[in-house]
Write an enzyme that holds these catalytic residues in place. Structure first.
Site, PDB file in Angstrom:
ATOM      1  N   GLU A 225       0.876  -1.182   0.000  1.00  0.00           N
ATOM      2  CA  GLU A 225       0.000   0.000   0.000  1.00  0.00           C
ATOM      3  C   GLU A 225       0.903   1.217   0.000  1.00  0.00           C
ATOM      4  O   GLU A 225       1.426   1.613   1.040  1.00  0.00           O
ATOM      5  CB  GLU A 225      -0.919  -0.018   1.229  1.00  0.00           C
ATOM      6  CG  GLU A 225      -1.826  -1.233   1.306  1.00  0.00           C
ATOM      7  CD  GLU A 225      -2.769  -1.343   0.124  1.00  0.00           C
ATOM      8  OE1 GLU A 225      -2.985  -0.334  -0.557  1.00  0.00           O
ATOM      9  OE2 GLU A 225      -3.284  -2.445  -0.122  1.00  0.00           O
ATOM     10  N   CYS A 259      -2.064   9.071   2.694  1.00  0.00           N
ATOM     11  CA  CYS A 259      -1.615   8.511   1.414  1.00  0.00           C
ATOM     12  C   CYS A 259      -2.627   8.733   0.302  1.00  0.00           C
ATOM     13  O   CYS A 259      -2.252   8.751  -0.879  1.00  0.00           O
ATOM     14  CB  CYS A 259      -1.315   7.026   1.557  1.00  0.00           C
ATOM     15  SG  CYS A 259      -2.705   6.025   2.103  1.00  0.00           S
TER      16      CYS A 259
END
Length: 480
Positions: A225, A259
């Site tokens: 990720e 993110c």
């Protein structure tokens, strides 16, 4: 010199402990390789209760690690989605665990086939500093739902949170089931080299490459990720107030240290100035002051603060128009507070348009038509998220079909991550693999195909020696 030796000894002790924990979890899994549904649900229920009991401790710890982290953001973005993930997995894992019946071809009857979902074993979870609770608990929930054991490596940038997490998990799990390790970069590198049955890493793309290389030596499957520059596209006709309030929230939460935060905006050329005004108004409404405002999170540490200030200096030197939103006109020197800041007249020579920003800086780029905006995105590494603001259903459909990103929101930002019934993961430079929900369960399980026959063997006609009437009949039926 003495300090360096002490540091290395301390890191080696952490690595030794980590390796011992890993071996203990492997041995424990070998003794109990298929926990039943009741065991898994009980583990998740225990995790839920202990998380509720420790929520105030986490709020204090994360606030201390950041220097100032909004308590409400910790509740909304860390504790609440962690609890929701537990609720969702607890409700659905019995169905996920059921063997899946599959068809057997006529040529192979009588027989039956099924897919059995087995735990992989020991899962490694590498947690970043920006959401140190949710990005530990979310993967842990997935690992436990799939019946695995988990070893969690916390970021060295959030030591207080790591301490609370270790204490919390230790109150309900043995270290043979779930354990937490801490340490600097040397420990993180050694963690990546362990022969996990699955490794989930959340963090920067540059570090993700190192993690994947280390995992490759053990043929360890990875879920990465990562991040990247997630664009937000503003359409020609969306009300700018609607787009501005949602983009502003997605960008400002955790001071942009997210993110999936909108990294930059693509806006019709004639709407750039009105959008900038709308965003300034919205930021000012959300944060009428900055320096001592408990709602506004500061940058986590001096290193990240200096990185962002470097982006601003570089952009300023290269001709960007910089618009900080500081409604009270406060002096922010001596803090790690950076005002929400719009950047206009940016170009690709600026580092702010080359690196993932990971902070409250928001470039706005003009586009002349939607084709140009889509081309701009397609020419760059595939992002972790993509956002489109516009109510035209045809354009929405076009964006869904013609863009690539790890995930997407239409007329919103960042909130897709909290949807437990959708997979979450990157693509290309923004990552690989998924977790959350059913896809996470599958990622951390071995889907083992099982072909079952009993006494009668219908395959005898295809055994040597070849020839005979029955084999000719088989060819006649199936070679067509």
């Amino acid at each position: 010199m003495v300090a360096d030796i002490a540091y290395l000894q301390d890191q080696q002790q952490s690595i030794n402990r980590m390796q011992q924990l890993f071996s203990a979890q492997q041995a424990a899994f070998a003794k109990d390789p298929m926990p039943d549904a009741d065991t898994r649900v009980d583990q998740l229920k225990a995790l839920k209760q202990v998380l509720l009991n420790h929520q105030d401790a986490f709020i204090k710890a994360i606030n201390a690690d950041f220097g100032r982290r909004s308590a409400d953001e910790t509740r909304l973005a860390e504790i609440m989605p962690s609890l929701e993930a537990i609720h969702y997995a607890s409700k659905h894992l019995r169905r996920w665990m059921k063997p899946s019946r599959r068809k057997v071809g006529m040529a192979f009857q009588p027989a039956r086939a099924q897919v059995v979902y087995q735990p992989l074993g020991v899962v490694g979870i590498i947690v970043p500093w920006n959401y140190p609770l949710y990005l530990a608990i979310g993967p842990l929930v997935t690992a436990l739902a799939a019946g695995n054991r988990a070893l969690i490596k916390m970021s060295e940038s959030t030591p207080r949170t790591a301490e609370v997490l270790e204490r919390m998990l230790g109150s309900v799990f043995t270290e043979e089931q779930v354990a937490v390790v801490t340490g600097e970069a040397e420990v993180g590198a050694a963690f990546s080299r362990l022969a996990f049955d699955h490794l989930l890493f959340t963090g920067a793309t540059s570090i993700g490459r190192h993690v994947m290389r280390a995992a490759a030596d053990n043929l360890t499957p990875v879920t990465l990720e990562l991040g990247g520059k997630s664009p937000a596209i503003v359409s020609q006709d969306v009300p700018l107030a609607d787009a501005a309030e949602r983009i502003a929230f997605g960008k400002a939460v955790n001071a942009g240290q997210t993110c999936v935060a909108p990294d930059y905006i693509l806006c019709p050329r004639d709407r750039v100035e009105p959008l900038a005004e709308a965003l300034q108004q919205r930021f000012a409404q959300m944060y009428p002051s900055l320096r001592d405002n408990p709602d506004y999170t500061q940058i986590v540490n001096p290193r990240q603060y200096l990185r962002l200030q470097g982006y601003l200096s570089d952009a300023n030197e290269k001709g960007a128009r910089i618009l900080p939103v500081n409604p009270a006109n406060e002096d922010l020197d001596g803090t790690r507070v950076i005002a929400p800041t719009l950047l206009l007249n940016v170009n690709d020579d600026m580092t702010v348009m080359q690196d993932e920003i990971f902070g409250p800086l928001l470039p706005i780029l003009p586009y002349d038509n939607l084709d140009a905006a889509l081309s701009y995105i397609a020419e760059r590494p595939r992002p972790l998220a993509l956002y489109y603001f516009g109510y035209d259903k045809a354009e929405q459909q076009r964006l869904m079909q013609q863009t690539h990103a790890g995930g997407m929101c239409i007329n919103d930002a960042v909130l897709h991550v909290a949807q437990d019934d959708m997979p979450f993961g990157g693509i290309g430079a923004s990552g690989m693999g998924h977790y959350h929900g059913h896809e996470g369960f599958l990622a951390m399980s071995k889907a083992k195909g099982v072909y079952i026959k009993q006494r009668y063997n219908g395959a005898k006609p295809i055994y040597p020696p070849y020839g005979g009437t029955l084999l000719k009949l088989v060819y006649k039926l199936f070679l067509r």
